[in-house]
Design an enzyme around this catalytic site. Structure first.
Site, short mmCIF file in Angstrom:
data_model
loop_
_atom_site.label_atom_id
_atom_site.label_comp_id
_atom_site.label_asym_id
_atom_site.label_seq_id
_atom_site.Cartn_x
_atom_site.Cartn_y
_atom_site.Cartn_z
CG MET A 196 -2.05 -1.03 1.03
SD MET A 196 -3.42 -0.87 2.17
CE MET A 196 -4.12 0.72 1.76
N GLY A 206 2.05 3.51 -4.97
CA GLY A 206 1.69 4.18 -6.21
C GLY A 206 1.12 3.26 -7.28
CG ASP A 233 -6.92 0.08 -8.71
OD1 ASP A 233 -5.75 -0.35 -8.62
OD2 ASP A 233 -7.34 1.03 -8.01
CD GLU A 234 -7.00 -1.46 -4.44
OE1 GLU A 234 -6.44 -2.48 -3.95
OE2 GLU A 234 -6.64 -0.30 -4.15
CB CYS A 253 10.25 1.78 5.70
SG CYS A 253 9.78 1.05 7.29
CB CYS A 259 9.93 -1.60 9.94
SG CYS A 259 11.43 -0.62 10.22
#
Length: 181
Positions: free
Chosen positions: A9, A12, A84-85, A142, A178
């Site tokens: 996410m 872009g 998309d998605e 990040c 992370c």
């Protein structure tokens, strides 16, 4: 030609897809775009990036509706179909429909998350990546360490649902180190 755009996410993906579709339209190609009906974060009939750029799109429950949409679209038929998605579509239906569209001579470009926030393959994306002629892998920065390329999506809320449609309040991009913390 089948192109898959992926990344975490906020990398872009939707912006890349929208710019790709607009560029193709500017050179005279006919485009038709689709989005999952369950993703209504920015409106029903538009693919919209987090920074607000958009293209018109048809909201569909299933990729199996694409044939009906093409029949209603009239002539001339589009040259390029954008999704998309794609991770939100049922895997078998998405893979089947992309295969049918490619066999019929359409160029197809899709954007989607390869992994969910648990690090698991997300919906149809694993099989679509395997089918792709071209893969565009977009990293983000990040959100935690601010230094590394983020390749993962970290969920900030406590929901354990495998599919949870959300935005910046619910997710952030993180590097692998992370993401593990």
């Amino acid at each position: 030609m089948f192109t898959v755009i992926t990344g975490p996410m906020f990398s872009g993906k939707s912006s890349y897809l929208i710019n790709w579709l607009i560029a193709n339209e500017k050179v005279g190609r006919r485009i038709l775009s689709f989005k999952p009906a369950k993703d209504d974060r920015y409106g029903e009939n538009k693919i919209v990036s987090h920074n607000g750029i958009f293209v018109d799109a048809l909201s569909i429950q299933s990729p199996l509706e694409v044939e009906e949409c093409l029949n209603k679209h009239g002539r001339p038929l589009p040259d390029l179909l954008g999704f998309d998605e794609a991770q939100f579509f049922e895997a078998n239906h998405m893979q089947k429909e992309v295969t049918v569209l490619l066999d019929r001579g359409y160029d197809v470009v899709i954007a989607g998350l390869a992994q969910n926030s648990f690090g698991e393959p997300f919906g149809a994306m694993g099989s679509l990546l395997a089918m792709a002629d071209e893969i565009v892998q977009l990293p983000a920065l990040c959100a935690k360490c601010k230094h590394n390329k983020a390749t993962r999506t970290y969920r900030k809320n406590s929901s354990m649902d495998r599919v949870f449609v959300g935005g910046a309040n619910d997710y952030e991009s993180r590097c692998y180190k992370c993401w593990l913390e």
